[in-house]
Write a protein that holds these residues in place. Structure first.
Motif, short mmCIF file in Angstrom:
data_model
loop_
_atom_site.label_atom_id
_atom_site.label_comp_id
_atom_site.label_asym_id
_atom_site.label_seq_id
_atom_site.Cartn_x
_atom_site.Cartn_y
_atom_site.Cartn_z
N GLN A 105 0.82 -1.21 0.00
CA GLN A 105 0.00 0.00 0.00
C GLN A 105 0.86 1.26 0.00
O GLN A 105 0.56 2.22 -0.72
CB GLN A 105 -0.95 0.00 1.21
N ILE A 106 1.91 1.25 0.79
CA ILE A 106 2.81 2.41 0.80
C ILE A 106 3.46 2.59 -0.56
O ILE A 106 3.57 3.72 -1.06
CB ILE A 106 3.85 2.28 1.93
N MET A 107 3.86 1.50 -1.20
CA MET A 107 4.46 1.60 -2.54
C MET A 107 3.46 2.17 -3.53
O MET A 107 3.81 3.01 -4.36
CB MET A 107 4.95 0.22 -3.00
N ALA A 108 2.20 1.75 -3.43
CA ALA A 108 1.16 2.27 -4.34
C ALA A 108 0.99 3.77 -4.16
O ALA A 108 0.82 4.50 -5.15
CB ALA A 108 -0.16 1.55 -4.09
N VAL A 109 1.09 4.26 -2.94
CA VAL A 109 0.97 5.71 -2.69
C VAL A 109 2.23 6.43 -3.17
O VAL A 109 2.15 7.45 -3.86
CB VAL A 109 0.72 5.99 -1.19
N VAL A 119 -6.11 4.30 -0.40
CA VAL A 119 -5.58 3.12 0.27
C VAL A 119 -6.07 3.01 1.71
O VAL A 119 -6.50 1.94 2.15
CB VAL A 119 -4.03 3.15 0.24
N PHE A 120 -6.01 4.09 2.45
CA PHE A 120 -6.21 4.00 3.89
C PHE A 120 -7.56 4.51 4.41
O PHE A 120 -7.86 4.36 5.59
CB PHE A 120 -5.08 4.73 4.62
N LEU A 121 -8.39 5.10 3.55
CA LEU A 121 -9.66 5.66 4.01
C LEU A 121 -10.51 4.69 4.82
O LEU A 121 -11.03 5.06 5.88
CB LEU A 121 -10.47 6.22 2.83
N PRO A 122 -10.66 3.45 4.41
CA PRO A 122 -11.52 2.54 5.20
C PRO A 122 -11.04 2.34 6.64
O PRO A 122 -11.81 1.98 7.52
CB PRO A 122 -11.46 1.22 4.44
N PHE A 123 -9.75 2.59 6.89
CA PHE A 123 -9.16 2.31 8.19
C PHE A 123 -9.00 3.56 9.07
O PHE A 123 -8.55 3.46 10.20
CB PHE A 123 -7.80 1.62 8.00
#
Length: 148
Positions: A105-109, A119-123
């Motif tokens: 996820q960090i790589m995708a960002v 990536v992180f909105l649901p959390f």
């Protein structure tokens, strides 16, 4: 057939790597909570003032493992011991799975493939301490998914 992460050997090493990844990404606070009663690991971190919470279940991994490796007379100990061993390995495995998930996820960002919110909105935690995903479920904002 082998179950992914069945040979993972150290939850501590995976957690150390998660911490390094999140610190490099700019996270100020990072913590892990082991809930042995519910067989879960909770990863919490704060990024630019926004609190995140990811809950990972060892039960899910153990169920997958037991499906691939059902108990039989050749296993040492009884069936209950076989289940307990799967749950114990699940606690190790989910740390490695979280590490790989966070890294991806960090790589995708970082490479611009997805935004941080994508990536992180649901959390992200809402004002009442629930994740946005939990809040959306409570409010019925999304159509009900089909059962697996």
């Amino acid at each position: 057939m082998t179950t992914p992460y069945e040979n993972a050997s150290s939850g501590v090493a995976a957690r150390d790597e998660i911490t390094k990844l999140l610190r490099r990404f700019g996270c100020a606070e990072i913590g892990f909570l082991d809930n042995y009663e519910e067989h879960e690991v909770l990863l919490v971190f704060k990024h630019r003032g926004r609190q995140m919470q990811l809950r990972a279940s060892a039960k899910g991994w153990a169920a997958l493992y037991l499906k691939e490796h059902p108990y039989n007379y050749r296993h040492k100990g009884g069936e209950q011991q076989h289940r307990e061993k799967a749950l114990a390995q699940g606690h190790v495995a989910i740390n490695s799975i979280l590490r790989d998930w966070v890294k991806g996820q960090i790589m995708a960002v970082e490479c611009g493939m997805l935004s941080f919110n994508d990536v992180f909105l649901p959390f992200m935690l809402t004002h009442d301490g629930r994740t946005i995903s939990e809040r959306a479920d409570q409010l019925g904002l999304l159509p009900a998914g089909a059962a697996p």
